[in-house]
Design a protein around this motif. Sequence first.
Motif, PDB file in Angstrom:
ATOM      1  N   THR A   3      44.070  37.596  36.155  1.00  0.00           N
ATOM      2  CA  THR A   3      43.360  37.851  35.581  1.00  0.00           C
ATOM      3  C   THR A   3      42.115  37.497  34.718  1.00  0.00           C
ATOM      4  N   ARG A  31      39.354  47.827  35.382  1.00  0.00           N
ATOM      5  CA  ARG A  31      40.030  46.942  35.023  1.00  0.00           C
ATOM      6  C   ARG A  31      41.605  46.641  34.334  1.00  0.00           C
ATOM      7  N   THR A  34      43.461  49.278  37.047  1.00  0.00           N
ATOM      8  CA  THR A  34      44.127  48.304  38.051  1.00  0.00           C
ATOM      9  C   THR A  34      45.482  47.305  37.163  1.00  0.00           C
ATOM     10  N   ALA A  40      48.720  43.446  39.684  1.00  0.00           N
ATOM     11  CA  ALA A  40      47.345  43.425  38.705  1.00  0.00           C
ATOM     12  C   ALA A  40      46.940  41.830  38.420  1.00  0.00           C
ATOM     13  N   GLN A  43      43.439  40.557  40.463  1.00  0.00           N
ATOM     14  CA  GLN A  43      42.361  41.543  39.779  1.00  0.00           C
ATOM     15  C   GLN A  43      41.509  39.948  39.551  1.00  0.00           C
ATOM     16  N   THR A  69      39.110  42.926  48.856  1.00  0.00           N
ATOM     17  CA  THR A  69      38.613  43.963  47.963  1.00  0.00           C
ATOM     18  C   THR A  69      39.447  44.084  46.992  1.00  0.00           C
ATOM     19  N   PHE A  70      40.785  43.862  47.823  1.00  0.00           N
ATOM     20  CA  PHE A  70      42.286  45.113  46.316  1.00  0.00           C
ATOM     21  C   PHE A  70      41.412  46.128  46.014  1.00  0.00           C
ATOM     22  N   THR A  71      40.893  46.300  44.467  1.00  0.00           N
ATOM     23  CA  THR A  71      40.856  47.495  43.879  1.00  0.00           C
ATOM     24  C   THR A  71      39.495  47.359  43.529  1.00  0.00           C
ATOM     25  N   TYR A  73      36.485  45.231  42.010  1.00  0.00           N
ATOM     26  CA  TYR A  73      36.363  44.706  40.715  1.00  0.00           C
ATOM     27  C   TYR A  73      35.062  43.767  41.312  1.00  0.00           C
ATOM     28  N   SER A  74      35.316  42.605  42.149  1.00  0.00           N
ATOM     29  CA  SER A  74      34.094  42.091  42.286  1.00  0.00           C
ATOM     30  C   SER A  74      33.577  42.377  43.212  1.00  0.00           C
ATOM     31  N   THR A  98      41.820  49.950  48.266  1.00  0.00           N
ATOM     32  CA  THR A  98      40.762  50.233  48.436  1.00  0.00           C
ATOM     33  C   THR A  98      40.256  51.887  48.028  1.00  0.00           C
ATOM     34  N   ALA A 101      39.145  50.902  45.372  1.00  0.00           N
ATOM     35  CA  ALA A 101      37.781  50.775  44.704  1.00  0.00           C
ATOM     36  C   ALA A 101      37.256  51.973  45.237  1.00  0.00           C
TER      37      ALA A 101
END
Length: 221
Positions: A3, A31, A34, A40, A43, A69-71, A73-74, A98, A101
């Motif tokens: 992170t 952020r 997450t 975490a 991320q 993709t996770f949560t 952020y990107s 997701t 997300a």
Amino acid sequence: MSTRSIGLSDALYDYMQNSLIREPEILRKLREETAALPEARMQISPEQGQFMGVLTRLLGVRRYLEIGTFTGYSSLAVALAMPPEGRIVACDVSAPFTAVARRYWQSAGVADRIDLRLAPATETLSKLAVESPGRPFDMAFIDADKETYAAYYEACHGLVRPGGLILLDNILWSGAVADPDDTRETTEMIRAVTRTVHADTRVDTAILPIGDGLLMARLKA
């Protein structure tokens, strides 16, 4: 899997975060939400998100492919930097992560630009090769299971246009790749894909010690 960028003192990182990083409020909220999750560490760092946003604008990215993709952020950082006609295909296998997300994509007003595919990424990439001929993507970001990085990288060669970018995350693996006594499978797989990209004459490469190490591969014409 970091992170914040590795190798920086707390004081230097705090200075960078307070003086140099521009993070939209919606990304900051994501952020921080997450950060409460046990996972975490998966991320990306805000400075990496900012960098990816600048890359998006520099390349004029209109089609972005994300593997892991996770949560969100990107994908959100890239979506906010894309023009309104920009489109994202996001690959992941976790409905709970997701779902976070999706909520933030909706809040940011970009949900209609993001096509989330919940399936093993190798399956999604095979389908995209049929659905989207002609290498339509301008940039791809690989940040999923490390054991499959090599397959993801090769698949992206058939999907990203000449002059486009393939980004591979976690390439320094918290420094473990430099430890000769670390022979864990994941560490070895990261070393292997790094060697593959380094030797790949189809691309120009650069590595940045941002986040947990970001390897960039620009596809030659």
